[in-house]
Design a protein around this motif. Structure first.
Motif, mmCIF file in Angstrom:
data_model
loop_
_atom_site.group_PDB
_atom_site.id
_atom_site.type_symbol
_atom_site.label_atom_id
_atom_site.label_comp_id
_atom_site.label_asym_id
_atom_site.label_seq_id
_atom_site.Cartn_x
_atom_site.Cartn_y
_atom_site.Cartn_z
ATOM 1 N N PRO A 4 16.185 -5.859 -1.406
ATOM 2 C CA PRO A 4 15.572 -5.291 -0.208
ATOM 3 C C PRO A 4 16.426 -5.609 1.025
ATOM 4 C CG PRO A 4 13.994 -6.567 -1.488
ATOM 5 C CD PRO A 4 15.309 -6.752 -2.121
ATOM 6 N N LYS A 5 16.322 -4.757 1.986
ATOM 7 C CA LYS A 5 17.199 -4.845 3.130
ATOM 8 C C LYS A 5 17.180 -6.212 3.820
ATOM 9 C CE LYS A 5 18.872 -1.698 6.550
ATOM 10 N NZ LYS A 5 18.891 -0.320 6.861
ATOM 11 N N THR A 857 0.469 6.703 -8.463
ATOM 12 C CA THR A 857 0.439 5.977 -7.188
ATOM 13 C C THR A 857 0.649 4.487 -7.434
ATOM 14 O OG1 THR A 857 -1.169 7.571 -6.380
ATOM 15 C CG2 THR A 857 -0.981 5.510 -5.146
ATOM 16 N N THR A 860 4.302 3.653 -8.460
ATOM 17 C CA THR A 860 5.205 3.702 -7.313
ATOM 18 C C THR A 860 5.037 2.438 -6.474
ATOM 19 O OG1 THR A 860 4.867 6.072 -7.278
ATOM 20 C CG2 THR A 860 5.896 5.111 -5.334
ATOM 21 N N CYS A 861 3.792 2.063 -6.255
ATOM 22 C CA CYS A 861 3.541 0.867 -5.447
ATOM 23 C C CYS A 861 4.185 -0.353 -6.100
ATOM 24 C CB CYS A 861 2.039 0.640 -5.269
ATOM 25 S SG CYS A 861 1.653 -0.818 -4.292
ATOM 26 N N ASP A 863 6.638 -0.536 -8.204
ATOM 27 C CA ASP A 863 8.099 -0.490 -8.127
ATOM 28 C C ASP A 863 8.587 -0.926 -6.756
ATOM 29 O OD1 ASP A 863 8.312 0.309 -10.682
ATOM 30 O OD2 ASP A 863 8.669 2.439 -10.261
ATOM 31 N N GLN A 864 7.848 -0.479 -5.749
ATOM 32 C CA GLN A 864 8.336 -0.749 -4.394
ATOM 33 C C GLN A 864 7.927 -2.134 -3.882
ATOM 34 O OE1 GLN A 864 6.818 2.584 -2.229
ATOM 35 N NE2 GLN A 864 8.454 3.947 -2.924
ATOM 36 N N ARG A 865 6.712 -2.557 -4.214
ATOM 37 C CA ARG A 865 6.203 -3.772 -3.572
ATOM 38 C C ARG A 865 5.860 -4.902 -4.528
ATOM 39 N NH1 ARG A 865 5.168 -2.104 1.773
ATOM 40 N NH2 ARG A 865 5.360 -4.344 2.095
ATOM 41 N N CYS A 870 0.313 -4.864 -4.705
ATOM 42 C CA CYS A 870 -0.499 -3.664 -4.937
ATOM 43 C C CYS A 870 -1.935 -4.035 -5.313
ATOM 44 C CB CYS A 870 0.143 -2.794 -6.004
ATOM 45 S SG CYS A 870 1.848 -2.384 -5.597
#
Ligand code: NAG
Ligand code: NAG
Ligand code: NAG
Length: 982
Positions: A4-5, A857, A860-861, A863-865, A870
C-alpha cells in the motif's frame, strides 16, 4: 511485492532514518556487520557488556540497597552467557484473549516501564492479547490478529557458528524504537493467531495457515529462500550467513501447500507443525536430516522430522538452545539435540551432546528419541525448552523437569532424567509451563509459579520474599522450589491462559474473571505474603481444588482455551468429555469429569445466594432425559451458578482497561450502584425509593436464528419477567452521548434503558428468585468493533461490545443461537427486502443475484482492506452476520465460557423442550411444572416467515454453502464440535 502506498512511504522514511544513522554513527564500535572480527573474544566482550548494560538499566530504575548489587555481581560471575529461547506452541491450548502480564528484567521487553517489575502486573492494557512470545525481545498477537513487538532489535551478545553480533538483526520486524509497536508490512491485513520468538528472530502463524519470519538468518532459521528480496532496506538476498537478516516479515516456504498451525523458534533452529500434526525443522538442525546438520546454504529448507516421531501427530513443541522437544497427541515426549554451539559459543563444539542432560534420556542424541522414566504412562500436554532444561506438564496437572542444574529443577534428584516438581504446586492443576534461560515457570488456570535464578526477578515472587534464598539485607535470591508468583493474579479474579519465559523475563495472558475466579487457596496463600492486599476475599471457598475453576473451565473442554483456527482436529469424544478442563482432572466438577451429561448439577439449587458448596458435593441433575444426538452438546455447557448477581458484582475485579471502557459509555457507571440488593437473584437495587433492575441474561443473537421464539417461550416461565421491549438494541444502537430519543426513552441513556425493566422490577420485588433479561438479536454481531453505543467501526477505540458488557454486567448469562448461515441469509433477505401488497414477493432469481452481488462486494473488500476490516465494517451486512466465527472470538476473549450458551437453531427446532430445559438450567431457574411446560412448548413458533417463500435455487445454496464453509469450519474448531459445519 506491491505494498500500500503509505507503506512505501514508511519504508522510505525508515530508509532515510537508517541512512542518517549510518552517517551520524560513523564507525559505531558495535556495528560489526561489515567487519571480520575475532568472534570468540568479541562474543565474550559483548556478552558482558550487554549484560552490564541491561543490569545497569535495571539497577537505575528499580534497585536499592547493597544486597542487590551483590546479587548482580554473583549472577554475572555465575552466568557465563545468556541465551534467548523460544515460546513454543501448545496447539490445544490457545488463548481466547486476555490481558498481558509481564515481570522480570525491566526493559521495554516487558511492555511496560512502570510498576513493580518483580511481580506479574498488567502491561499494554489497551490491547487484548491472544498469543505471547519472549526472548530478549517480546512479541504478542492481539485479538485483532495484529503482531506487536518490543525490546531488542540487535544480536549484541550473540555469536557462535561464526556470526558476529549485529546492531540491527531485525527481530522487531519494523522501524521505530524498542517501545511496543505493531508490525505491518506484509502482515498488514493478515490475521495472526500465534507468535514465537527465537533468540534473534520472530515468527507468526496466520489464521490462513501461513508462516512468516523475520530477524537474524545466520543459519537459515528464517526458512526463506531469498531474504532481502522484499525491500530495499534489507541487505542483498541471502539464504544464510553471518550478517544475513530481514527486518521485514516474509513467508516461510514449506514444502507442498501445507497449512501451518503452530511454530517454535530457538537460536539457530525453527520448527513448525502442519495441520496433520507433522513436524518440520530447519536451520542448524540435523534431527530432520538423518542426524547430520545440512550445509549452511541448504539449511533454510524446512524438512520433515524423521525416525520414530515421523508418524506421530505433534501437539506441543518448543525449541531451547541446544535441543528441542515435542509432545505427541498420545502424550509422549521426544527430544533431540540440534547441535548448536551454545550461546556465544560458550558451549564449545567439543562439548558432548546431552552434556547437561537436556534430552532427559539415553540413546542417539542427534535423532528424535522418546523420554520415558518418570514420564512413562503420563500424558504430557504442555512443554517448554529453556537454555538446556525442559519443563513439561501432564494431563493430570503434574510438572516434570530435567536438564541443566538443580536450581532449575525445582526438586531434588538427578537432573539427567525427568522428575516431578511439586512444592506449592502440589494439588494445583498445572496447565502451562515455561522455561527461560535460568528460570522455570508453571501455571494453573488461577496461579503462576516460578523458580530458579531470581537475579532479574524473573520468578515473579517479588522482592525479599522469604521463599528466596536471600543474603542478609538483600531482596533478590534464588528460588529452589516452585513458589507462588505474587501480584495481581495471585490476588484472584484472573484466569490464566498462557505463560512463556523470555531469557530474563516472563509473560502471561490472563482474563479478568471477576468474582467467579476468586476464592482459591492460592489467593489465600498469596495474602500471607502480601498482607492486606487480598481484599478479604476467598474466605468462604478456600478450597485448593476450587470448584469455581472446575466449573469455569470444565465447560466444552478444548473450546475454553481454543478460540483460534490454529487447532489441530480434536477428537469428538475428548470434546464432549470436557477434556483437559479442571472438571474431572483435579477432582472437581464431579467424578469422572462430565463425559456427556455427567458433571451437570442442578443449577436451580446451586444458585442460592452466596453458595459456598464445593465441587465434590454439588448436587447432580436428576438424569431423567438421557442426552441424545440433539442434546449431547448442551450438557457440557451447563454449570451451576455459584454466585448471585450481587455477590458476583462485589467480587468483580475491574479490568485494567476500565478507564477506556468506561469512557465509551459513562452513563452506565453514573447509574450503577456500588452494590446490588442481596435479597434478589437478579441484579436490582433501590434508587430514590423504587426498585430498579437490569438484565440477568441476554439473548445476544443472531438475528433470524430463532431469538424471538426463544425469548417468548422463556417468558412463559413464572419466574421470568419481561422487559418492556423484547429487543431494545440499546447497547448497539443507542448512541452515546445520547442524540435524542432511542429505544430507551426519553433519550436513550442508561437511565432510560433501566426503565425498560421497571415492570419486571415490580414483579421481582415479590419474587426474589425471579429474573429479567432481553433479546437484542444484533448484539452478538456487534462484537469485533462493529457497534458499541452506536457504530464503532470508524471510532478510534479498541473497546468492543463484549468487553463493555462484561465490565458493566460481569454476572450476565449470555445465550447465542446460530443457524445455518445460508438459511439465515435467506431469511434475512425476505425480512429486509420490502415490497408493496400489489407486487409479488421477489423470486429465487433475485435472491441469487443479491447473493452474487454481496459475495462479490465482500471479496473486493477483503482484497483491498483485509478480512478484519471488512468484518468490522459489516459490509455487506447480511452476508457478514453469518460469519459467526469472526465474532465469537471477541466474546470468548471477554467472557468465561460458562457464562455463554451456544444453541443450534436446527436442533432447537427439532428438540425444543430439551433446549428450553437446558436454557432454564443455564439460567438457574427451576424447571417448569408439567402444566407450565404446556404453555412453554405449546406456543406457536414465532417468525416462521421464510417458510412462505419459494426455496432458493440449488446453485444459490451451493454457492452460499461454499462461501460460508471456511467460517463454519473455524466455528466448529473453536467450539470443538462438528455440528457447526451444518
Ligand atoms: C530493526 O532492524 C532492521 C534491520 O534488520 C531495521 O530495518 C529496523 O529499522 C530496526 N528496527 C528498530 C526498531 O530498531
Ligand atoms: C491506553 O489507555 C489509557 C487509559 O486507560 C490512555 O491513557 C492511554 O493513552 C492509552 N494508550 C494508548 C497507546 O492508546
Ligand atoms: C487513536 O488513539 C490513539 C491513542 O488513544 C492515538 O495514539 C492515535 O493517534 C489515534 N488515532 C486516530 C486516527 O485518531
Amino acid at each position: 511485492m506491491a505494498l500500500p502506498k503509505h507503506h512505501n512511504l514508511r519504508i522510505g522514511i525508515n530508509l532515510l532514518i537508517n541512512f542518517i544513522c549510518i552517517i551520524c554513527a560513523g564507525a559505531h564500535p558495535s556495528d560489526f556487520s561489515a567487519r571480520i572480527v575475532d568472534t570468540a573474544s568479541l562474543e565474550h566482550f559483548q556478552t558482558l557488556s550487554d549484560s552490564i548494560t541491561s543490569q545497569s538499566h535495571d539497577l537505575d530504575s528499580s534497585m536499592h540497597g547493597d544486597g542487590s548489587n551483590m546479587a548482580t555481581r554473583e549472577l554475572l560471575s555465575s552466568v557465563s552467557g545468556r541465551t534467548g529461547r523460544s515460546s513454543g506452541a501448545q496447539l490445544t491450548r490457545s488463548s481466547p484473549g486476555g490481558t498481558l502480564f509481564s515481570w522480570g528484567l525491566k526493559e521495554w521487553r516487558l511492555g511496560r516501564t512502570t510498576g513493580d517489575a518483580s511481580v506479574p502486573e498488567p502491561a499494554l492494557v489497551n490491547l487484548t492479547v491472544i498469543s505471547i512470545a519472549a526472548s530478549r525481545h517480546s512479541a504478542i498477537a492481539t485479538v485483532d490478529g495484529v503482531v506487536w513487538t518490543m525490546g531488542h532489535n540487535d544480536s549484541r551478545g550473540g555469536g557462535g557458528h561464526g556470526s558476529p553480533p549485529l546492531d540491527a538483526s531485525g527481530q522487531l520486524g519494523r522501524g521505530g524504537t524498542r517501545e511496543p509497536g505493531p508490525v505491518e508490512g506484509p502482515l498488514r491485513g493478515k490475521f495472526v493467531v500465534q507468535v514465537v520468538t527465537g533468540r534473534y528472530h520472530t515468527m507468526a502463524v496466520t489464521a490462513d495457515g501461513e508462516l512468516y519470519s523475520w530477524g537474524l538468518n545466520d543459519w537459515g532459521q528464517l526458512g526463506r529462500q531469498a531474504v532481502g528480496a522484499t525491500s530495499e532496506t534489507d541487505p542483498s538476498p541471502c539464504t544464510a550467513g553471518a550478517s544475513c537478516r530481514s527486518g521485514i516479515p516474509g513467508l516461510v516456504s514449506l514444502p507442498g501447500a501445507v497449512r501451518v498451525v503452530g511454530a517454535a523458534a530457538g537460536r539457530y533452529v525453527s520448527m513448525a507443525v502442519d495441520e496433520s500434526g507433522r513436524l518440520y525443522t530447519w536451520g542448524h538442525d540435523g534431527c530432520s536430516n538423518g542426524g547430520k546438520v545440512p550445509k549452511r546454504s541448504q539449511a533454510y529448507m524446512p524438512r520433515l522430522v524423521q525416525g520414530e516421531l515421523a508418524g506421530k501427530r505433534v501437539v506441543a513443541f518448543d525449541a531451547g538452545y541446544v535441543f528441542w522437544l515435542a509432545a505427541t497427541a498420545e502424550g509422549e515426549v521426544y527430544t533431540c539435540n540440534s547441535q548448536d554451539d551454545g550461546y556465544a559459543g560458550t558451549l564449545s563444539n567439543r562439548r558432548p551432546h546431552n552434556n547437561a542432560g537436556e534430552l532427559g534420556r539415553e540413546g542417539d542424541p542427534l535423532l528424535p528419541g522418546r523420554v520415558t522414566g518418570a514420564l512413562a504412562g503420563k500424558k504430557v500436554e504442555a512443554v517448554a525448552a529453556g537454555r538446556e532444561h525442559a519443563v513439561v506438564s501432564t494431563s493430570t496437572g503434574e510438572v516434570y523437569t530435567w536438564g541443566s542444574r538443580e536450581l532449575l529443577m525445582g526438586r531434588d534428584g538427578s537432573s539427567k532424567e525427568p522428575g516431578q516438581a511439586m512444592a506449592t504446586m502440589a494439588g494445583d492443576n498445572i496447565r502451562f509451563v515455561s522455561a527461560g534461560e535460568y528460570h522455570s515457570g508453571a501455571a494453573s488456570e488461577k496461579a503462576l509459579y516460578g523458580w530458579g535464578s531470581n537475579g532479574y526477578f524473573c520468578t515473579g515472587v517479588g522482592r525479599g520474599n522469604p521463599v528466596q534464598r536471600l543474603k542478609a539485607g538483600g531482596e533478590r535470591g534464588d528460588v529452589f522450589q516452585p513458589a507462588l508468583s505474587q501480584g495481581a493474579i495471585a490476588r484472584g479474579g484472573w484466569q490464566v491462559q498462557a505463560m512463556v519465559a523470555g531469557f530474563q523475563h516472563g509473560l502471561a495472558i490472563a482474563a479478568n474473571k471477576g468474582g467467579s475466579g476468586s476464592g482459591s487457596a492460592r489467593e489465600h496463600e498469596g495474602s500471607l505474603f502480601e498482607r492486606g492486599a487480598a481484599r478479604g476475599l476467598g474466605s468462604t471457598t478456600n478450597n485448593a481444588h476450587g470448584h469455581i475453576v472446575a466449573a469455569n473451565v470444565g465447560g466444552v473442554g478444548s473450546s475454553t482455551g481454543s478460540s483460534l483456527s490454529e487447532l489441530l482436529p480434536v477428537d469428538a469424544e475428548a470434546v464432549a468429555s470436557g477434556d483437559g478442563g479442571g472438571g474431572g482432572s483435579d477432582g472437581g466438577g464431579g467424578g469422572d469429569g462430565g463425559r456427556g451429561g455427567v458433571g451437570d448439577s442442578d443449577a436451580s439449587t446451586a444458585s442460592a445466594a452466596g453458595s459456598a458448596s464445593t465441587a465434590a458435593n454439588l448436587p447432580r441433575f436428576s438424569d431423567t432425559s438421557a442426552p441424545d444426538y440433539h442434546t449431547r452438546y448442551l450438557a457440557p455447557q451447563l454449570h451451576p451458578i455459584e454466585l448471585n448477581a450481587s455477590e458476583h458484582w462485589r467480587r468483580h475485579v475491574r479490568s485494567p482497561r476500565y478507564e477506556l471502557i468506561q469512557a465509551q459509555s459513562p452513563d452506565i457507571w453514573k447509574l450503577l450502584p456500588p452494590a446490588f440488593d442481596l435479597r434478589f437473584k437478579n441484579p436490582c437495587w433501590t434508587q430514590e425509593g423504587r426498585l430498579r433492575c437490569i438484565p440477568f441474561f441476554h439473548i445476544l443473537g443472531v438475528s433470524k436464528c430463532g431469538t424471538t421464539d426463544l425469548y417468548h417461550r422463556l417468558s412463559k416461565h413464572p419466574l421470568f419477567f419481561k422487559s418492556r421491549n423484547k429487543g431494545p438494541h440499546w447497547w448497539d444502537e443507542c448512541i452515546h452521548p445520547p442524540k435524542g430519543p432511542c429505544t430507551a426513552p426519553p433519550n436513550g441513556d442508561f437511565d432510560g434503558y433501566v426503565d425498560l425493566f421497571a415492570n419486571a422490577a415490580e414483579s421481582i420485588r415479590g419474587n426474589p428468585q425471579g429474573i429479567t433479561g432481553e433479546a437484542s438479536s444484533n448484539t452478538f454481531t456487534s462484537a469485533a468493533g462493529v457497534y458499541l453505543r452506536g457504530p464503532s467501526m470508524d471510532r478510534n477505540t479498541t473497546v468492543t461490545m463484549p468487553e463493555l458488557m462484561r465490565e458493566a454486567s460481569p454476572f450476565l448469562r449470555n445465550i447465542i443461537i446460530f443457524r445455518n448461515p445460508v438459511d439465515r441469509y435467506f431469511s434475512a433477505f425476505y425480512y429486509y427486502r420490502w415490497w408493496t401488497p400489489e407486487e409479488s414477493p421477489p423470486g429465487p432469481e433475485e435472491f441469487h443475484e443479491t447473493a452474487q452481488k454481496d459475495i462479490a462486494t465482500w471479496r473486493t473488500c477483503v482484497d483491498q482492506r483485509g478480512l478484519k476490516y471488512c468484518v468490522r465494517h459489516y459490509h455487506p451486512q447480511q452476508l457478514v452476520k453469518g460469519m459467526y466465527s469472526e465474532f465469537i472470538t471477541d466474546w470468548l476473549a471477554h467472557w468465561p465460557r460458562d457464562q455463554l450458551l451456544f444453541l443450534r437453531n436446527e436442533d432447537y427446532s427439532a428438540k425444543t423442550r430439551e433446549h428450553i430445559e437446558a436454557v432454564f438450567k443455564f439460567l438457574g431457574v427451576r424447571q417448569p411444572s408439567e402444566a407450565e411446560w404446556m404453555k412453554v412448548v405449546g406456543m406457536e413458533t414465532r417468525n416462521r416467515n421464510s417458510n412462505k417463500y419459494t426455496a432458493m435455487l440449488p446453485e444459490t445454496r451451493a454457492m452460499l454453502e461454499g462461501f460460508y464453509q471456511p467460517f463454519n469450519e473455524r466455528l466448529a474448531k473453536i467450539l470443538g464440535d462438528d455440528r457447526w459445519l451444518w
